[in-house]
Design a protein around this motif. Structure first.
Motif, PDB file in Angstrom:
ATOM      1  N   GLU A  18       0.806  -1.216   0.000  1.00  0.00           N
ATOM      2  CA  GLU A  18       0.000   0.000   0.000  1.00  0.00           C
ATOM      3  C   GLU A  18       0.843   1.271   0.000  1.00  0.00           C
ATOM      4  O   GLU A  18       0.591   2.175  -0.777  1.00  0.00           O
ATOM      5  N   ILE A  19       1.823   1.342   0.922  1.00  0.00           N
ATOM      6  CA  ILE A  19       2.605   2.563   1.084  1.00  0.00           C
ATOM      7  C   ILE A  19       3.903   2.244   1.809  1.00  0.00           C
ATOM      8  O   ILE A  19       3.967   1.265   2.555  1.00  0.00           O
ATOM      9  N   SER A  20       4.919   3.047   1.551  1.00  0.00           N
ATOM     10  CA  SER A  20       6.201   2.901   2.245  1.00  0.00           C
ATOM     11  C   SER A  20       6.669   4.257   2.753  1.00  0.00           C
ATOM     12  O   SER A  20       6.393   5.283   2.142  1.00  0.00           O
ATOM     13  N   THR A  29       7.062  -0.547   5.292  1.00  0.00           N
ATOM     14  CA  THR A  29       6.099  -0.776   4.218  1.00  0.00           C
ATOM     15  C   THR A  29       4.845  -1.417   4.792  1.00  0.00           C
ATOM     16  O   THR A  29       4.929  -2.384   5.553  1.00  0.00           O
ATOM     17  N   ALA A  30       3.688  -0.876   4.425  1.00  0.00           N
ATOM     18  CA  ALA A  30       2.399  -1.452   4.806  1.00  0.00           C
ATOM     19  C   ALA A  30       1.877  -2.266   3.626  1.00  0.00           C
ATOM     20  O   ALA A  30       1.815  -1.770   2.491  1.00  0.00           O
ATOM     21  N   VAL A  31       1.524  -3.515   3.899  1.00  0.00           N
ATOM     22  CA  VAL A  31       1.051  -4.433   2.862  1.00  0.00           C
ATOM     23  C   VAL A  31      -0.305  -4.985   3.284  1.00  0.00           C
ATOM     24  O   VAL A  31      -0.447  -5.531   4.383  1.00  0.00           O
ATOM     25  N   GLN A  32      -1.310  -4.840   2.420  1.00  0.00           N
ATOM     26  CA  GLN A  32      -2.615  -5.427   2.709  1.00  0.00           C
ATOM     27  C   GLN A  32      -2.567  -6.919   2.370  1.00  0.00           C
ATOM     28  O   GLN A  32      -2.129  -7.306   1.283  1.00  0.00           O
ATOM     29  N   ALA A  55      11.994  -6.361  11.039  1.00  0.00           N
ATOM     30  CA  ALA A  55      10.850  -6.597  11.924  1.00  0.00           C
ATOM     31  C   ALA A  55       9.598  -6.706  11.071  1.00  0.00           C
ATOM     32  O   ALA A  55       9.545  -6.211   9.944  1.00  0.00           O
ATOM     33  N   ALA A  56       8.594  -7.376  11.633  1.00  0.00           N
ATOM     34  CA  ALA A  56       7.311  -7.518  10.950  1.00  0.00           C
ATOM     35  C   ALA A  56       6.221  -7.714  11.992  1.00  0.00           C
ATOM     36  O   ALA A  56       6.436  -8.389  13.006  1.00  0.00           O
ATOM     37  N   PHE A  78       2.980  -4.866   8.480  1.00  0.00           N
ATOM     38  CA  PHE A  78       3.967  -3.798   8.498  1.00  0.00           C
ATOM     39  C   PHE A  78       5.354  -4.428   8.510  1.00  0.00           C
ATOM     40  O   PHE A  78       5.656  -5.256   9.372  1.00  0.00           O
ATOM     41  N   LEU A  79       6.179  -4.033   7.542  1.00  0.00           N
ATOM     42  CA  LEU A  79       7.524  -4.584   7.392  1.00  0.00           C
ATOM     43  C   LEU A  79       8.565  -3.484   7.564  1.00  0.00           C
ATOM     44  O   LEU A  79       8.413  -2.392   7.018  1.00  0.00           O
TER      45      LEU A  79
END
Length: 96
Positions: A18-20, A29-32, A55-56, A78-79
């Motif tokens: 989605e966004i970094s 980085t946010a990943v759906q 981290a995640a 969240f990565l």
């Protein structure tokens, strides 16, 4: 990227970055994540993620309800990494 098929080992979910953000050479980085099957699944960030991540974490839950269940078939991953998202991805070696 619009879709990443190799982020989560085992073909459990559809992953859509989605966004970094970047700050002092650290990327977030946010990943759906959306369950792609008609049964529940769980994502274990320690075993199921492919790539090099510092981290995640998953919000609100690593347990995803069956596909189509609007109250829980998706979550946000969240990565945290030292490189941009695309450069932090790598071939998954089948840890799961």
């Amino acid at each position: 990227e619009s879709f990443v098929s190799t982020l989560v080992y085992g073909d459990k979910v559809i992953a859509h970055p989605e966004i970094s953000w970047v700050y002092n050479d650290t990327y977030v980085t946010a990943v759906q994540l959306r369950n792609k099957y008609p049964h529940e699944t769980q994502i274990n960030v320690a075993r199921d993620l492919c790539g090099v991540w510092q981290a995640a974490t998953i919000y609100p839950s690593s347990y995803l309800k069956p596909q189509g269940n609007k109250a829980g078939d998706s979550a946000t991953l969240f990565l945290v990494s030292k490189k941009p998202f695309a450069e932090s991805m790598e071939v998954c070696n089948g840890h799961a």
